[in-house]
Design an enzyme around this catalytic site. Structure first.
Site, PDB file in Angstrom:
ATOM      1  N   ARG A   1       0.051   9.004  53.816  1.00  0.00           N
ATOM      2  CA  ARG A   1       0.294  10.399  53.921  1.00  0.00           C
ATOM      3  C   ARG A   1      -0.797  11.459  53.206  1.00  0.00           C
ATOM      4  O   ARG A   1      -0.335  12.592  53.225  1.00  0.00           O
ATOM      5  CB  ARG A   1       1.649  10.817  53.113  1.00  0.00           C
ATOM      6  CG  ARG A   1       2.944   9.880  53.464  1.00  0.00           C
ATOM      7  CD  ARG A   1       4.330  10.197  53.261  1.00  0.00           C
ATOM      8  NE  ARG A   1       4.288  10.425  51.796  1.00  0.00           N
ATOM      9  CZ  ARG A   1       5.687  10.544  51.172  1.00  0.00           C
ATOM     10  NH1 ARG A   1       6.640  10.991  51.902  1.00  0.00           N
ATOM     11  NH2 ARG A   1       5.768  10.665  49.870  1.00  0.00           N
ATOM     12  N   ASP A   2      -1.953  11.012  53.145  1.00  0.00           N
ATOM     13  CA  ASP A   2      -2.894  11.881  52.834  1.00  0.00           C
ATOM     14  C   ASP A   2      -4.290  11.281  53.154  1.00  0.00           C
ATOM     15  O   ASP A   2      -5.221  11.433  52.719  1.00  0.00           O
ATOM     16  CB  ASP A   2      -2.979  12.198  51.103  1.00  0.00           C
ATOM     17  CG  ASP A   2      -3.703  13.619  51.137  1.00  0.00           C
ATOM     18  OD1 ASP A   2      -3.903  14.184  51.916  1.00  0.00           O
ATOM     19  OD2 ASP A   2      -4.211  13.807  49.829  1.00  0.00           O
ATOM     20  N   ILE A   3      -4.332  10.889  54.359  1.00  0.00           N
ATOM     21  CA  ILE A   3      -5.605  10.528  55.146  1.00  0.00           C
ATOM     22  C   ILE A   3      -6.601  11.603  55.500  1.00  0.00           C
ATOM     23  O   ILE A   3      -6.322  12.535  56.097  1.00  0.00           O
ATOM     24  CB  ILE A   3      -5.195   9.720  56.326  1.00  0.00           C
ATOM     25  CG1 ILE A   3      -4.493   8.446  56.150  1.00  0.00           C
ATOM     26  CG2 ILE A   3      -6.565   9.227  57.192  1.00  0.00           C
ATOM     27  CD1 ILE A   3      -5.142   7.248  55.115  1.00  0.00           C
TER      28      ILE A   3
END
Length: 438
Positions: A154-156
């Site tokens: 969820r934070d690539i």
């Protein structure tokens, strides 16, 4: 803060007395409620990194520590450790390995593999398509490993990939502060991550799964290929970015020429389109990306010593000056997004340093003013090559402006505090969490 709160913390995922096994070194990075420092294993002298998170509550107006434990931040930190441990239960060279986790006096210590460079630090100008293929392949391998463990990152984004390994040529996924386990039934909810890389289904509150990470890989691929974000509204703010992604306005288009003025192959365009597909049902999985012709064919060609593309020409701009290096331009774009968020608070950082000093002395270290290993290099070695330019600039800003106002949530290579932002009613523009209606 006394030790009473620490006794209340369960010991199922953490150990105590970090200082018994490790020596604390210079600061490598910092965020709103934490730091990343060098750590040395006392048993074998191995150099590692340690992510230190302060779970004390800080007053949102003054930034001063209240002496109480923030339940939200404590839970978020423990959740990250749990998920990171799950991911590392099966070793993968494309994920930063977590070795041990400790908690003591409201601080958490996550001892992990040390990587010396971020993705952009090692991304040079004149990247060929074979170079891009190698980068995208390694990104997909790290994400696939997390997905196999049933965890959505969820934070690539570029900041959350580090170059490690003996030759610093292995790209590794890091920072699981916003990650979540995929539920057995149903989908994940809530808005998490960094605006330019967020998937439309997340922003449209439709519920989402692993494929939000694939969209983010596509956004990074678009950025490295074209030198701009997939959606670039006139106003480069988090809100404007999210609105453009949600409405697909202006509509997403795929240029036929790369930022380095080299033509894009059909395979590269196809790869980016397969991950930046708004229709989730037709979007590739991490496994699909690894089997894409752009990955397979380019890597085979590189192994045979035949790269099908040439280095981008260094043409001149209209004013006659050399063309602007693409890496510098990309770093400028990402830095502008980060500049929308308040920099690390000196009040919080000083609070962490003071607590580390006390613990250092408590466990047999030298008194302040002596050869205290953990503070080595914080100021006198700020130009050390291990410290990124972003950290050096942030340190300089902190020294110039000791503001206690407007402390906001941000992350730097995993220096945490996801749910804490919501608990403190903090508005965020970088790695963030929006829980409207939850």
């Amino acid at each position: 803060m006394g030790c009473g709160a620490c006794k209340a913390i369960e010991t199922d995922i953490v150990e105590v007395n970090f200082y018994e096994s490790y020596k604390l070194g210079k600061k490598l990075g910092q965020g709103t409620f934490g730091q990343v420092r060098l750590a040395k294993d006392k048993a074998n002298g191995a150099e590692l990194a340690v992510k230190i998170v302060d779970v004390r509550h800080y007053d949102e107006k003054t930034g001063v520590c209240t002496g109480q434990i923030s339940r939200a931040r404590n839970k978020a930190t423990r959740d990250e450790i749990s998920l990171w441990k799950i991911i590392c239960s099966v070793e993968c060279s494309h994920v930063v390995q977590l070795h041990r986790a400790f908690s003591d006096n409201s601080l958490y210590y996550m001892v992990c593999e040390r990587c010396k460079r971020s993705m952009l630090d090692m991304t040079v100008d004149g990247l060929t398509e074979a170079d891009l293929s190698n980068i995208f392949k390694q990104m997909a391998l790290g994400v696939l490993h997390a997905h196999t463990a049933k965890i959505v990152h969820r934070d690539i984004k570029p900041d959350n990939f580090l170059w490690g390994g003996p030759g610093h040529d292995v790209l590794k996924l890091c920072d699981f502060g916003l990650a979540a386990a995929m539920p057995v039934n149903g989908k994940l909810q809530g808005v998490y991550g960094t605006a330019p890389y967020m998937a439309p289904e997340m922003l449209l509150s439709k519920g989402y799964d692993y494929l939000v990470d694939i969209w983010s890989i596509g956004a990074v691929a678009f950025l490295l290929s074209y030198g701009k974000f997939p959606y670039s509204p006139a106003e480069q703010t988090s809100a404007a970015m999210k609105d453009a992604i949600s409405r697909d306005h202006p509509s997403l288009c795929f240029p036929t020429e790369r930022a380095e003025r080299a033509p894009c192959s059909d395979q590269l365009i196809s790869f980016i389109k397969s991950s930046l597909c708004r229709d989730v049902g037709h979007r590739s999985s991490a496994k699909d990306l690894l089997e894409h012709t752009f990955i397979v064919n380019k890597q085979e060609a590189k192994a045979d010593g035949e790269d099908g593309t040439e280095a981008a020409p260094q043409e001149a701009d209209q004013d006659g000056s050399p063309a602007r290096p693409i890496t510098m331009h990309i770093r400028s774009l990402t830095d502008k997004m980060m500049s929308k968020v308040s920099r690390p608070s000196p009040t919080v950082q000083n609070g962490i340093d003071e607590l580390l000093q006390k613990l250092f002395e408590k466990y047999g270290g030298e008194p302040a003013g002596s050869n205290m290993f953990f503070s080595e290099g914080d100021e006198d070695k700020a130009a050390d090559s291990d410290v990124s330019p972003t950290i050096r600039e942030a340190d300089n800003r902190i020294k110039k402006k000791n503001s206690r106002r407007n402390v906001k949530h941000t992350t730097h290579s995993g220096v945490l505090s996801p749910q804490a932002a919501q608990a403190l009613n903090i508005n965020t523009a970088s790695s963030e969490e929006d829980q409207e209606g939850d």
